[in-house]
Design a protein around this motif. Structure first.
Motif, PDB file in Angstrom:
ATOM      1  N   TYR A 115      46.763  35.033  29.977  1.00 21.28           N
ATOM      2  CA  TYR A 115      46.511  36.405  30.394  1.00 21.28           C
ATOM      3  C   TYR A 115      47.085  37.384  29.372  1.00 21.28           C
ATOM      4  N   ASP A 119      47.129  42.588  31.994  1.00 21.57           N
ATOM      5  CA  ASP A 119      46.153  42.101  32.970  1.00 21.57           C
ATOM      6  C   ASP A 119      46.769  42.037  34.366  1.00 21.57           C
ATOM      7  N   ALA A 120      46.008  42.457  35.386  1.00 23.47           N
ATOM      8  CA  ALA A 120      46.387  42.142  36.758  1.00 23.47           C
ATOM      9  C   ALA A 120      46.185  40.634  36.946  1.00 23.47           C
ATOM     10  N   PRO A 122      45.665  37.305  39.191  1.00 23.48           N
ATOM     11  CA  PRO A 122      45.210  36.927  40.531  1.00 23.48           C
ATOM     12  C   PRO A 122      45.884  35.657  41.054  1.00 23.48           C
ATOM     13  N   PHE A 123      46.165  35.670  42.344  1.00 17.41           N
ATOM     14  CA  PHE A 123      46.715  34.496  43.021  1.00 17.41           C
ATOM     15  C   PHE A 123      45.970  34.306  44.337  1.00 17.41           C
ATOM     16  N   ALA A 124      45.979  33.060  44.815  1.00  8.78           N
ATOM     17  CA  ALA A 124      45.192  32.732  45.999  1.00  8.78           C
ATOM     18  C   ALA A 124      45.904  33.059  47.296  1.00  8.78           C
ATOM     19  N   HIS A 292      51.460  40.751  46.930  1.00  3.08           N
ATOM     20  CA  HIS A 292      50.415  41.625  46.396  1.00  3.08           C
ATOM     21  C   HIS A 292      50.981  43.010  46.067  1.00  3.08           C
ATOM     22  N   VAL A 317      48.052  40.362  42.071  1.00  2.00           N
ATOM     23  CA  VAL A 317      46.918  40.653  42.969  1.00  2.00           C
ATOM     24  C   VAL A 317      46.573  39.383  43.741  1.00  2.00           C
ATOM     25  N   VAL A 318      46.717  39.422  45.038  1.00  2.00           N
ATOM     26  CA  VAL A 318      46.357  38.291  45.884  1.00  2.00           C
ATOM     27  C   VAL A 318      44.936  38.486  46.360  1.00  2.00           C
ATOM     28  N   ILE A 319      44.060  37.541  46.009  1.00  2.00           N
ATOM     29  CA  ILE A 319      42.627  37.708  46.275  1.00  2.00           C
ATOM     30  C   ILE A 319      42.169  36.862  47.473  1.00  2.00           C
TER      31      ILE A 319
END
Length: 319
Positions: A115, A119-120, A122-124, A292, A317-319
């Protein structure tokens, strides 16, 4: 010499040489950092000419929004664990017995993406225990199998600053399988500038980055441990990795989480260390992992306040 990669719509981006103050750049036409690493003897003279032109006042202003990781992807990422204090605290954090070995610890992680510095990420799932790990790394040219530590320093072409993201609730499960990490180790992040060892001056000593890694979590100082405290220098990590195989040009080797024995004074470079200290002192962890919207900033600084690698400044960011 300082190098960066600019966004150009291609997977490896466009290589640029950056002025000493990090403000101006000249693009290295037709090159990415990965292609330059694969033929460093041919690429280096042209890059040095661009660096000299920058010091003479040439170049345009850098748009930080266009900066990617200096090496957006590579063939191989090998992360060590060269700070003994970190290893000891992780044994407490995960309830593991001491590792009975005098060899460096190392694993092979995700290398098809690093990254960029802003960059933001992402995590699950927040439940996975989102943690940062501040560390340093080196990028090597081709290293022949069997290279000894005393010969390995000459293969280090560039030094980088890394955030090795970790998912702490998944790690113990994967550790117990006896196989390597897959789920617990997502892609890492890199600070914007890769720097030659010579450009670090006295901050590069005995295969170590002798700078404080200042880390702010959500705007509050979290740690400022020194990279000088490695039990194994990068030359020793390279020799360990190359014992039974060649290392392809562009391989990235990490130091592991920067950690100092006087952590009460300098703080830590990851949340899991702080939680281990809380277990030792209070019997239970208190500090939460990231959620998040949390932000992390990492900047390696010298005594004069300069930051040769620039800064990692990211949001979860939690997506």
């Amino acid at each position: 010499m300082r190098l960066a990669t600019l966004e150009n719509g291609r997977p490896d981006g466009a290589l640029a040489v950056v002025s000493a103050d990090g403000a101006r750049y000249l693009e290295a036409a037709g090159l990415s950092l990965l292609s330059a690493m694969e033929d460093w003897p041919a690429a280096e003279p042209d890059l040095l000419r661009l660096a000299a032109a920058l010091e003479g006042g040439a170049g345009g202003r850098i748009d930080s929004a266009c900066l990617r990781a200096p090496l957006p992807r590579s063939w191989q990422w090998l992360d060590g664990s060269a700070f003994g204090t970190h290893g000891e605290l992780m044994q407490v954090a995960f309830g593991l017995p001491p590792v009975d070995s005098d060899r460096p610890l190392m694993y092979q992680g995700v290398s098809d993406r690093f990254y960029g510095p802003s960059d933001a990420v992402p995590f699950a799932d927040t439940a996975h225990g989102i943690d940062f790990e501040g560390e340093f790394g080196v990028i090597v040219d081709h290293v022949p199998m069997g290279t000894r530590a005393e010969d390995a320093l000459k293969h280090i072409r560039l030094v980088v600053q890394i955030n090795d993201w970790s998912l702490r609730t998944l790690a113990p499960v994967e550790m117990k399988t006896g196989f390597g990490w897959i789920q617990a180790k997502p892609p890492c992040s890199m600070a914007p500038f890769a720097v030659t060892p010579a450009a670090l001056g006295n901050a590069w000593r005995d295969g170590r980055v002798c700078l404080d890694l200042e880390i702010d979590l959500n705007g509050q100082r979290f740690g400022a441990a020194s990279g000088s405290a490695m039990d194994f220098g990068f030359h020793e990590l390279i020799a360990h990795a190359a014992l039974t195989r060649d290392l392809v040009a562009g391989t990235v080797i990490g130091s592991g989480t920067v950690s100092n024995a006087n952590y009460a004074e300098v703080g830590s470079s990851c949340i899991s260390e702080v939680r281990a200290i809380e277990i030792i002192r209070e019997g239970r962890p208190v500090t939460p992992f990231m959620v998040h919207g949390d932000t992390i900033r990492m900047t390696a600084t010298g005594a004069d306040g300069t930051a040769p690698f620039g800064s990692i400044d990211q949001e979860v960011v939690v997506i």
